[in-house]
Each structure stands twice: as C-alpha cells, then as structure tokens.
Write a protein that holds these residues in place. Structure first.
Motif, PDB file in Angstrom:
ATOM      1  N   LYS A  85       4.897  -3.308   2.885  1.00 32.74           N
ATOM      2  CA  LYS A  85       4.658  -3.225   1.408  1.00 32.74           C
ATOM      3  C   LYS A  85       3.784  -4.380   0.785  1.00 32.74           C
ATOM      4  O   LYS A  85       2.844  -3.992  -0.043  1.00 32.74           O
ATOM      5  CB  LYS A  85       6.104  -2.883   0.898  1.00 32.74           C
ATOM      6  CG  LYS A  85       6.810  -1.659   1.012  1.00 32.74           C
ATOM      7  CD  LYS A  85       8.019  -1.748   0.110  1.00 32.74           C
ATOM      8  CE  LYS A  85       8.835  -0.506   0.579  1.00 32.74           C
ATOM      9  NZ  LYS A  85      10.157  -0.286  -0.139  1.00 32.74           N
ATOM     10  N   LEU A  86       4.142  -5.467   1.137  1.00 30.81           N
ATOM     11  CA  LEU A  86       3.446  -6.613   0.856  1.00 30.81           C
ATOM     12  C   LEU A  86       1.716  -6.618   1.062  1.00 30.81           C
ATOM     13  O   LEU A  86       1.002  -6.711   0.223  1.00 30.81           O
ATOM     14  CB  LEU A  86       4.012  -8.184   1.238  1.00 30.81           C
ATOM     15  CG  LEU A  86       3.130  -9.328   0.812  1.00 30.81           C
ATOM     16  CD1 LEU A  86       3.311  -9.459  -0.458  1.00 30.81           C
ATOM     17  CD2 LEU A  86       3.845 -10.398   1.590  1.00 30.81           C
ATOM     18  N   VAL A  87       1.607  -6.241   2.325  1.00 29.02           N
ATOM     19  CA  VAL A  87       0.394  -6.067   2.814  1.00 29.02           C
ATOM     20  C   VAL A  87      -0.453  -5.163   1.970  1.00 29.02           C
ATOM     21  O   VAL A  87      -1.587  -5.190   1.871  1.00 29.02           O
ATOM     22  CB  VAL A  87       0.126  -6.017   4.484  1.00 29.02           C
ATOM     23  CG1 VAL A  87      -1.112  -5.551   5.012  1.00 29.02           C
ATOM     24  CG2 VAL A  87       0.596  -7.201   5.196  1.00 29.02           C
ATOM     25  N   LYS A  88       0.365  -4.017   1.981  1.00 28.66           N
ATOM     26  CA  LYS A  88      -0.285  -2.740   1.287  1.00 28.66           C
ATOM     27  C   LYS A  88      -0.463  -3.311  -0.003  1.00 28.66           C
ATOM     28  O   LYS A  88      -1.593  -2.866  -0.790  1.00 28.66           O
ATOM     29  CB  LYS A  88       0.593  -1.454   1.163  1.00 28.66           C
ATOM     30  CG  LYS A  88       0.110  -0.470   0.434  1.00 28.66           C
ATOM     31  CD  LYS A  88       1.166   0.754   0.556  1.00 28.66           C
ATOM     32  CE  LYS A  88       0.325   2.127   0.115  1.00 28.66           C
ATOM     33  NZ  LYS A  88       1.022   3.125  -0.201  1.00 28.66           N
ATOM     34  N   ARG A  89       0.325  -3.913  -0.892  1.00 28.51           N
ATOM     35  CA  ARG A  89       0.237  -4.379  -2.242  1.00 28.51           C
ATOM     36  C   ARG A  89      -1.174  -5.343  -2.356  1.00 28.51           C
ATOM     37  O   ARG A  89      -2.089  -5.255  -3.273  1.00 28.51           O
ATOM     38  CB  ARG A  89       1.314  -4.945  -2.809  1.00 28.51           C
ATOM     39  CG  ARG A  89       1.211  -5.162  -4.355  1.00 28.51           C
ATOM     40  CD  ARG A  89       2.382  -5.860  -4.850  1.00 28.51           C
ATOM     41  NE  ARG A  89       2.525  -7.240  -4.527  1.00 28.51           N
ATOM     42  CZ  ARG A  89       3.552  -7.909  -3.971  1.00 28.51           C
ATOM     43  NH1 ARG A  89       4.615  -7.264  -4.038  1.00 28.51           N
ATOM     44  NH2 ARG A  89       3.365  -9.151  -3.718  1.00 28.51           N
ATOM     45  N   CYS A  90      -1.077  -6.218  -1.400  1.00 25.78           N
ATOM     46  CA  CYS A  90      -2.287  -7.315  -1.201  1.00 25.78           C
ATOM     47  C   CYS A  90      -3.327  -6.700  -0.730  1.00 25.78           C
ATOM     48  O   CYS A  90      -4.632  -7.149  -1.359  1.00 25.78           O
ATOM     49  CB  CYS A  90      -1.966  -8.415  -0.452  1.00 25.78           C
ATOM     50  SG  CYS A  90      -0.463  -9.277  -1.377  1.00 25.78           S
ATOM     51  N   CYS A  91      -3.608  -5.937   0.143  1.00 24.84           N
ATOM     52  CA  CYS A  91      -4.773  -5.711   0.775  1.00 24.84           C
ATOM     53  C   CYS A  91      -5.165  -4.122   0.698  1.00 24.84           C
ATOM     54  O   CYS A  91      -6.236  -3.470   1.271  1.00 24.84           O
ATOM     55  CB  CYS A  91      -4.794  -5.750   2.323  1.00 24.84           C
ATOM     56  SG  CYS A  91      -4.378  -7.524   2.707  1.00 24.84           S
ATOM     57  N   GLY A  92      -4.462  -3.341   0.035  1.00 27.36           N
ATOM     58  CA  GLY A  92      -4.433  -1.822   0.296  1.00 27.36           C
ATOM     59  C   GLY A  92      -5.825  -1.439  -0.562  1.00 27.36           C
ATOM     60  O   GLY A  92      -5.891   0.090  -0.725  1.00 27.36           O
ATOM     61  N   HIS A  93      -6.377  -2.198  -1.431  1.00 24.06           N
ATOM     62  CA  HIS A  93      -7.474  -1.664  -2.360  1.00 24.06           C
ATOM     63  C   HIS A  93      -8.923  -1.944  -1.766  1.00 24.06           C
ATOM     64  O   HIS A  93      -9.676  -1.365  -2.201  1.00 24.06           O
ATOM     65  CB  HIS A  93      -7.379  -2.506  -3.513  1.00 24.06           C
ATOM     66  CG  HIS A  93      -6.162  -2.446  -4.236  1.00 24.06           C
ATOM     67  ND1 HIS A  93      -5.743  -1.164  -4.751  1.00 24.06           N
ATOM     68  CD2 HIS A  93      -5.111  -3.208  -4.467  1.00 24.06           C
ATOM     69  CE1 HIS A  93      -4.314  -1.602  -5.472  1.00 24.06           C
ATOM     70  NE2 HIS A  93      -4.200  -2.684  -5.026  1.00 24.06           N
ATOM     71  N   ASP A  94      -9.007  -2.504  -0.468  1.00 24.10           N
ATOM     72  CA  ASP A  94     -10.166  -2.615   0.180  1.00 24.10           C
ATOM     73  C   ASP A  94     -10.615  -1.343   0.867  1.00 24.10           C
ATOM     74  O   ASP A  94      -9.781  -0.742   1.573  1.00 24.10           O
ATOM     75  CB  ASP A  94     -10.069  -3.933   1.226  1.00 24.10           C
ATOM     76  CG  ASP A  94      -9.822  -5.156   0.540  1.00 24.10           C
ATOM     77  OD1 ASP A  94     -10.191  -5.356  -0.787  1.00 24.10           O
ATOM     78  OD2 ASP A  94      -9.207  -6.000   1.614  1.00 24.10           O
ATOM     79  N   GLU A  95     -11.875  -0.895   0.670  1.00 25.66           N
ATOM     80  CA  GLU A  95     -12.398   0.234   1.331  1.00 25.66           C
ATOM     81  C   GLU A  95     -12.573  -0.314   2.682  1.00 25.66           C
ATOM     82  O   GLU A  95     -13.333  -1.317   3.082  1.00 25.66           O
ATOM     83  CB  GLU A  95     -13.523   0.541   0.706  1.00 25.66           C
ATOM     84  CG  GLU A  95     -13.329   1.197  -0.416  1.00 25.66           C
ATOM     85  CD  GLU A  95     -12.964   2.632  -0.885  1.00 25.66           C
ATOM     86  OE1 GLU A  95     -13.433   3.403   0.341  1.00 25.66           O
ATOM     87  OE2 GLU A  95     -12.142   2.861  -1.617  1.00 25.66           O
ATOM     88  N   VAL A  96     -12.306   0.873   3.628  1.00 28.05           N
ATOM     89  CA  VAL A  96     -12.615   0.658   5.033  1.00 28.05           C
ATOM     90  C   VAL A  96     -14.080   1.087   5.259  1.00 28.05           C
ATOM     91  O   VAL A  96     -14.117   2.561   5.161  1.00 28.05           O
ATOM     92  CB  VAL A  96     -11.385   1.231   5.994  1.00 28.05           C
ATOM     93  CG1 VAL A  96     -11.869   1.030   7.424  1.00 28.05           C
ATOM     94  CG2 VAL A  96     -10.315   0.518   5.773  1.00 28.05           C
ATOM     95  N   PRO A  97     -14.976   0.326   5.756  1.00 24.36           N
ATOM     96  CA  PRO A  97     -16.191   1.083   6.192  1.00 24.36           C
ATOM     97  C   PRO A  97     -16.220   2.232   7.259  1.00 24.36           C
ATOM     98  O   PRO A  97     -15.071   2.076   8.306  1.00 24.36           O
ATOM     99  CB  PRO A  97     -17.252  -0.084   7.015  1.00 24.36           C
ATOM    100  CG  PRO A  97     -16.567  -1.382   6.283  1.00 24.36           C
ATOM    101  CD  PRO A  97     -14.979  -1.189   6.408  1.00 24.36           C
TER     102      PRO A  97
END
Length: 118
Positions: A56-68
């Motif tokens: 959940k922490l990873v998703k909250r912190c990094c979940g907004h980055d677009e994956v190429p």
C-alpha cells in the motif's frame, strides 16, 4: 519461517506465494486455503500484514508514475521467457550516476553522461 504448528497448508508454501495472494493472482481454491491458514497462523498473518502495508505504501508513493509502453512490453516478454523455461540472457544493469536527475536520459552512444552501465 514456520510457527511450529501443523497446518493443512505449510507456512513455507504460504510465504512463497504471498504476493500472488496479495495480488489475487491465484485460483479461488488457493485463496480460500491461504485465508484459512492466516486465520490459524499468527506469524504468517503478521508477515501478510507487513507485506500488505508495504504494498500500500509503495502504491501510494509511486502509483502515479506512468510506465513507458516499451518498458512494459520488455518486462512482459521477459516474464513469458521465464515461464516458458527458456534461458534468460544476462543484461547489464543501468544505474543513474549519483548526481544524475531521475528523469535524465541514459548514457549517450559515446558512454558518457547519466545512466552508464554499472
């Protein structure tokens, strides 16, 4: 890890497949079997809770980055190779230099700049 108590499903099996359980990427029968294991095994339940919190922490912190798109296709291709049991060729790890901004391109064809192979 094992709690020392006998279970229908072994603790090692549960922990080996913990992320499949967290991601709901297993058959319903296995989901039920694992859920029952967590109800009777507090060490595995604790490990599950910890991994769930990290996820959940990873998703909250990094979940907004677009994956190429090309990265996604490379990763999916590699997963298919591994699943098929084929040998995976070694590839150099590319890491940005300490002073390199996160968004800087990888090394130039001459080898200088950010992201030179480590």
């Amino acid at each position: 890890m094992s709690c020392g108590e006998p279970h229908e499903t072994d603790c090692a099996e549960v922990l080996d497949h913990l992320y499949e359980y967290l991601d709901r990427e297993m058959p319903d029968g296995d989901l039920t079997k694992f859920r029952e294991h967590f109800e009777e095994c507090s060490p595995c339940l604790e490990k599950y809770g910890l991994e769930q919190a990290v996820k959940k922490l990873v998703k909250r912190c990094c979940g907004h980055d677009e994956v190429p798109g090309d990265l996604r296709s490379k990763v999916m291709g590699r997963i298919e190779v591994i699943r098929a049991g084929q040998a995976v060729p070694e590839q150099p790890v590319v890491e940005p230099a300490a002073d390199c901004p996160r968004t800087a391109p990888l090394a130039s064809p001459g080898g200088e700049g950010c992201g030179e192979p480590a």
